[in-house]
Design a protein around this motif. Sequence first.
Motif, short mmCIF file in Angstrom:
data_model
loop_
_atom_site.label_atom_id
_atom_site.label_comp_id
_atom_site.label_asym_id
_atom_site.label_seq_id
_atom_site.Cartn_x
_atom_site.Cartn_y
_atom_site.Cartn_z
N ASP A 170 -60.25 64.39 10.92
CA ASP A 170 -60.76 65.67 10.41
C ASP A 170 -61.03 65.60 8.91
O ASP A 170 -62.05 66.10 8.42
CB ASP A 170 -59.78 66.80 10.71
CG ASP A 170 -59.66 67.10 12.20
OD1 ASP A 170 -60.53 66.66 12.99
OD2 ASP A 170 -58.66 67.76 12.58
N ALA A 200 -64.19 63.54 8.40
CA ALA A 200 -65.38 64.32 8.77
C ALA A 200 -65.73 65.34 7.69
O ALA A 200 -66.90 65.48 7.32
CB ALA A 200 -65.15 65.03 10.11
N ALA A 255 -69.19 64.97 5.32
CA ALA A 255 -70.22 65.95 5.70
C ALA A 255 -71.09 66.33 4.50
O ALA A 255 -70.67 66.18 3.35
CB ALA A 255 -69.55 67.20 6.28
N ALA A 288 -66.11 57.21 13.31
CA ALA A 288 -66.94 57.77 12.23
C ALA A 288 -67.54 56.64 11.39
O ALA A 288 -68.70 56.72 10.96
CB ALA A 288 -66.10 58.70 11.35
#
Length: 198
Positions: free
Chosen positions: A79, A82, A86, A139
């Motif tokens: 998390d 990410a 982003a 990722a």
Amino acid sequence: MQRPAAAVRRSQAERTDTTRAALLAAARELFVSRGYAATGTPDIVAAAGLTRGALYHHFADKTALFLAVAEQLAQEVADDVARGSAHHERPIDALLAGAEAYFSSMGQPGRARLLLVEAPSVLSPAQVMALSERAGALALKEGLNQLLGAAREPVPLHELTVLLSAAFDRAALAIAQGEAPGPYREAFRRLFNGLARG
């Protein structure tokens, strides 16, 4: 007057969730402070204020509880990565921001030790690989695919991801043990720039 069945089910589900959360929180704190081997199930249930029966109702054994804690930690890392990567238009910027987020997240107390030292000694290789993929390898693979998507030659994306993921883990351990993060950030910046140039 009897309570409706839905309310009984809901309160039972809430109790189940609360018990599981208490066990995970207690185990996490003890695994971080003492390590897996030095933490016994009696310690965990005492810290959670529960019985051993409650622990074994939710988890088959201490290893299963450790796996659940490790999965929770790995998801937190994912998390963070990410969020960090982003909103970057250029793949190189997203990869570098994701790398920074990974190092920062793995720098949380006990996280690198639990995921990168203890997990491989407690869990199966397949479980450790799944944790790695959850904590950032997937990722990383997506970011590399975007960075190298227009490469002139075919790229062994899976193998490159495995190698770089291992390098990230090794760097995270070094940083968690007190090494300066700056040189590692610079090394990954140069590596990603070199890959981008082909």
